[in-house]
Design a protein around this motif. Structure first.
Motif, PDB file in Angstrom:
ATOM      1  N   THR A 132       0.819  -1.218   0.000  1.00 53.98           N
ATOM      2  CA  THR A 132       0.000   0.000   0.000  1.00 53.98           C
ATOM      3  C   THR A 132       0.850   1.264   0.000  1.00 53.98           C
ATOM      4  O   THR A 132       0.347   2.353  -0.285  1.00 53.98           O
ATOM      5  CB  THR A 132      -0.923   0.014   1.230  1.00 53.98           C
ATOM      6  N   ALA A 133       2.131   1.122   0.316  1.00 53.76           N
ATOM      7  CA  ALA A 133       2.999   2.305   0.418  1.00 53.76           C
ATOM      8  C   ALA A 133       3.495   2.738  -0.952  1.00 53.76           C
ATOM      9  O   ALA A 133       3.573   1.935  -1.887  1.00 53.76           O
ATOM     10  CB  ALA A 133       4.182   2.012   1.339  1.00 53.76           C
ATOM     11  N   SER A 134       3.813   4.023  -1.067  1.00 53.41           N
ATOM     12  CA  SER A 134       4.386   4.561  -2.297  1.00 53.41           C
ATOM     13  C   SER A 134       5.900   4.599  -2.172  1.00 53.41           C
ATOM     14  O   SER A 134       6.458   4.584  -1.074  1.00 53.41           O
ATOM     15  CB  SER A 134       3.850   5.964  -2.570  1.00 53.41           C
TER      16      SER A 134
ATOM     17  N   ARG B 281      10.409  -8.132  -6.440  1.00 51.93           N
ATOM     18  CA  ARG B 281       9.392  -9.000  -5.827  1.00 51.93           C
ATOM     19  C   ARG B 281       8.842 -10.023  -6.810  1.00 51.93           C
ATOM     20  O   ARG B 281       7.646 -10.274  -6.868  1.00 51.93           O
ATOM     21  CB  ARG B 281       8.228  -8.189  -5.248  1.00 51.93           C
ATOM     22  N   PHE B 282       9.717 -10.641  -7.587  1.00 55.30           N
ATOM     23  CA  PHE B 282       9.262 -11.798  -8.339  1.00 55.30           C
ATOM     24  C   PHE B 282       8.995 -12.938  -7.350  1.00 55.30           C
ATOM     25  O   PHE B 282       8.104 -13.759  -7.559  1.00 55.30           O
ATOM     26  CB  PHE B 282      10.318 -12.220  -9.365  1.00 55.30           C
TER      27      PHE B 282
ATOM     28  N   LEU C 265       3.092  -2.832  -6.012  1.00 51.46           N
ATOM     29  CA  LEU C 265       3.860  -3.571  -7.018  1.00 51.46           C
ATOM     30  C   LEU C 265       4.082  -2.753  -8.284  1.00 51.46           C
ATOM     31  O   LEU C 265       5.164  -2.779  -8.875  1.00 51.46           O
ATOM     32  CB  LEU C 265       3.150  -4.886  -7.353  1.00 51.46           C
ATOM     33  N   GLU C 266       3.064  -2.019  -8.708  1.00 57.32           N
ATOM     34  CA  GLU C 266       3.185  -1.237  -9.936  1.00 57.32           C
ATOM     35  C   GLU C 266       4.285  -0.186  -9.798  1.00 57.32           C
ATOM     36  O   GLU C 266       5.105   0.001 -10.699  1.00 57.32           O
ATOM     37  CB  GLU C 266       1.845  -0.572 -10.254  1.00 57.32           C
TER      38      GLU C 266
ATOM     39  N   LYS D 254      10.081   1.355 -10.848  1.00 61.97           N
ATOM     40  CA  LYS D 254      11.371   1.854 -10.352  1.00 61.97           C
ATOM     41  C   LYS D 254      12.523   0.929 -10.747  1.00 61.97           C
ATOM     42  O   LYS D 254      13.678   1.333 -10.789  1.00 61.97           O
ATOM     43  CB  LYS D 254      11.303   1.968  -8.823  1.00 61.97           C
ATOM     44  N   VAL D 255      12.188  -0.341 -11.035  1.00 55.10           N
ATOM     45  CA  VAL D 255      13.212  -1.358 -11.320  1.00 55.10           C
ATOM     46  C   VAL D 255      13.115  -1.791 -12.780  1.00 55.10           C
ATOM     47  O   VAL D 255      12.041  -2.103 -13.286  1.00 55.10           O
ATOM     48  CB  VAL D 255      13.035  -2.589 -10.400  1.00 55.10           C
ATOM     49  N   GLY D 256      14.251  -1.807 -13.458  1.00 52.80           N
ATOM     50  CA  GLY D 256      14.320  -2.368 -14.804  1.00 52.80           C
ATOM     51  C   GLY D 256      15.160  -3.631 -14.759  1.00 52.80           C
ATOM     52  O   GLY D 256      16.257  -3.631 -14.204  1.00 52.80           O
TER      53      GLY D 256
END
Length: 575
Positions: free
Chosen positions: A319-321, A381-382, A402-403, A408-410
């Protein structure tokens, strides 16, 4: 029984928005059936009144009436087919969309357990079978019983004694049809467990195991063959048994009708009408029998689809940004993190602790199966750490949406996967609104611009499915460019430069370090040369951290790293 209820509930859920079609389809089929029931009466009147009195005018009028009934019946049938097809396709579309959305919500753990081939089968052939079943049910499930019982009622209006044959035959036929349905449904469910996987055919040929695999395939095929024969034998009994019962009933009907005609209680036309009603019952029961077989298959397929819906995502969205990056706070931090895969006995990685700051390059090296990919898979978080914590900008990844986390991660996976379409479309998978300028910049960083410029149409060059019209190195560079184009704060290269030569690999690493957004880079590699200039190298050995430090520190203090380095550079010098 509970599974059947859930399956029916699932189908009805997606038919709920198609109430109009679900009502109109059987309604028009019932109208068609109603007009069909009048045909034997018209034929009887032609025989008894028109032919008996040689009234040509009456015969012509009655024939026109039959033609009118046929036209009305055809119109009703086409209309019913339209609405039933619309409802069936709408239901299948709804299930397919919901199933795809559900699959997307599953974590890698559930996807690993289910398997790609299973999910493809559920999304395609199983849903198509359900669609076919819904179509047939809406058209025939009410029509056939209506004709059967309608014909029996019409027979009673003609002659009660003769109609007793109908009353005796219909329950026997019902027992046959529904008995076979109950007996074969579990067997159709079993058919879904046999699936041959041919993806390893090259390995089989390489090790000359064709004969062994052929023997294994023959055994499995024989098992399936025997099962299908058994199901076929049971299902095959339906038509012969129904024919026997109906033909015996017709013989009894003609005999009783003949006696009743001699007694003056029945006319010849009425006997013909009774025979026609019995023939209608025969046709409809055969339709009903085949319908039930198709329903059985559809319900078995729907049950398998429901089993996918029953798999609950093991990973809950946070729920956090994401916080704004702070140079004082590590971009990525592992705190005694460990991972044990579902169903595995031992941990894949254990006790990993380190910090990675903005702009740093973190190298990860180790032997095959040491847990390198497992470690970097925890960052987006896979998979979730089973012990300890993984933090992004000081926030536990389990708490972040998650979105936002994956924006933020590539990450560039070990296997270079490209989609069928243009190079531009493949780049825009990472960033939907990426401009041609941004794509060109990413291609230049990934050392892909040179070969893309030589392709016809450049960014409009069409990539075949799986990137078959590109070399391994070209595919890898395009997947790296795809990750770079989104300008991530964390860039993970999971052994994604294995097909590149040393010069291109070095140029790639150099250009990544000059990226304007200054990302934190994780490089997973088997090559010591690819990691020598990393700010920090993590050495893994059978899931445990064997050492953390710079290249020179590890050469001095880490035996595992020293062995890897010596095995590569001494062999290179010897060559």
């Amino acid at each position: 029984m509970k599974g059947m209820k859930l399956t029916m509930k699932m189908i009805l859920k997606y038919l709920e928005k198609l109430k109009k079609e679900c009502v109109l389809a059987p309604l028009f089929k019932m109208l068609e059936a109603l007009f069909e029931l009048f045909v034997p009466l018209v034929v009887a009147s032609i025989i008894d009144r028109g032919i008996a009195s040689q009234d040509t005018g009456y015969i012509v009028k009655s024939c026109l009436m039959l033609l009118l009934l046929a036209v009305i019946g055809l119109t009703c049938s086409i209309t019913a087919q339209y609405f039933s097809a619309k409802a069936a396709v709408g239901c299948a579309t709804g299930i397919r969309h919901a199933l795809f959305k559900h699959i997307q919500s599953l974590s890698f753990t559930e996807l690993d357990e289910l398997g790609t081939s299973t999910l493809i089968t559920r999304m395609t052939s199983d849903i198509n079978q359900v669609q076919n079943g819904v179509n047939l049910v809406l058209r025939l499930f009410l029509r056939s019983p209506f004709i059967v019982f309608g014909a029996m009622i019409m027979a009673f209006t003609i002659d009660v004694k003769a109609a007793l044959v109908f009353a005796a035959a219909i329950p026997v036929l019902a027992v046959i049809v529904f008995g076979i349905m109950v007996g074969t449904r579990p067997l159709y469910t079993i058919l879904g467990i046999t699936r041959e996987n041919l993806t390893g055919v090259r390995v089989i040929r390489a090790f000359n195991k064709q004969d062994d695999e052929l023997k294994h395939f023959k055994e499995k095929n024989e098992e399936l063959n025997h099962l299908q024969k058994f199901v076929g034998k049971i299902s095959g009994l339906m038509n012969p048994l129904t024919y026997v019962v109906v033909n015996v009933s017709i013989i009894a009907l003609i005999w009783i009708g003949g006696v009743r005609v001699n007694q003056g209680a029945l006319t010849q036309g009425q006997v013909v009408a009774l025979y026609n009603y019995m023939s209608q019952i025969l046709v409809e029961l055969i339709k009903l029998a085949n319908l039930i077989i198709n329903i059985t298959k559809a319900l078995a397929c729907a049950g398998r689809i429901q089993s996918i819906f029953d798999v609950k995502p093991g990973m809950q969205d946070g729920t956090a940004s994401v916080r704004e990056s702070d140079d004082e706070v590590p971009v990525v931090e592992f705190k005694n993190a460990a991972l044990t895969y579902s169903g595995a006995g031992d941990t894949s990685i254990a006790g990993v602790s380190f910090k990675a700051y903005r702009g740093q390059t973190i190298g990860i090296i180790g032997g095959t199966g040491s847990g390198k990919s497992s470690l970097v898979g925890l960052i987006p978080r896979f998979y979730d750490a089973t012990e300890g914590e993984v933090l992004i900008d000081g926030v536990n990844v389990k708490d972040i949406k998650l979105e936002e986390l994956r924006d933020k991660v590539g990450i560039v996976m070990q296997k270079a996967v490209l989609f069928k379409g243009s190079i531009r479309n493949n780049m825009q998978v990472a960033k939907q609104d990426a401009t041609d300028g941004e794509i060109d910049e990413a291609l230049a960083i990934a050392q892909a611009k040179e070969f893309v410029d030589k392709k016809d149409g450049r960014l409009d060059y069409m990539i075949e499915q799986g990137g078959k019209n590109l070399s391994g190195g070209q595919r890898q560079r395009l997947t790296i460019a795809r990750a770079v184009v989104k300008k991530p704060d964390v860039l993970i290269l999971d052994d994604s430069a294995s097909a590149l030569d040393f010069a291109t690999d070095a140029a790639l690493r150099k250009s990544i370090r000059t990226m304007p957004n200054n990302p934190t880079v994780f490089i997973v590699s088997q090559r010591s040369a690819s990691l020598m200039h990393a700010d920090k190298i993590i050495v893994l050995d059978d899931g445990n951290v064997a050492g953390i430090g710079t290249h020179s520190e590890l050469l001095a203090n880490c035996e595992v790293y020293r062995e890897i380095y010596n095995s590569q550079f001494k062999s290179a010098k010897g060559a």
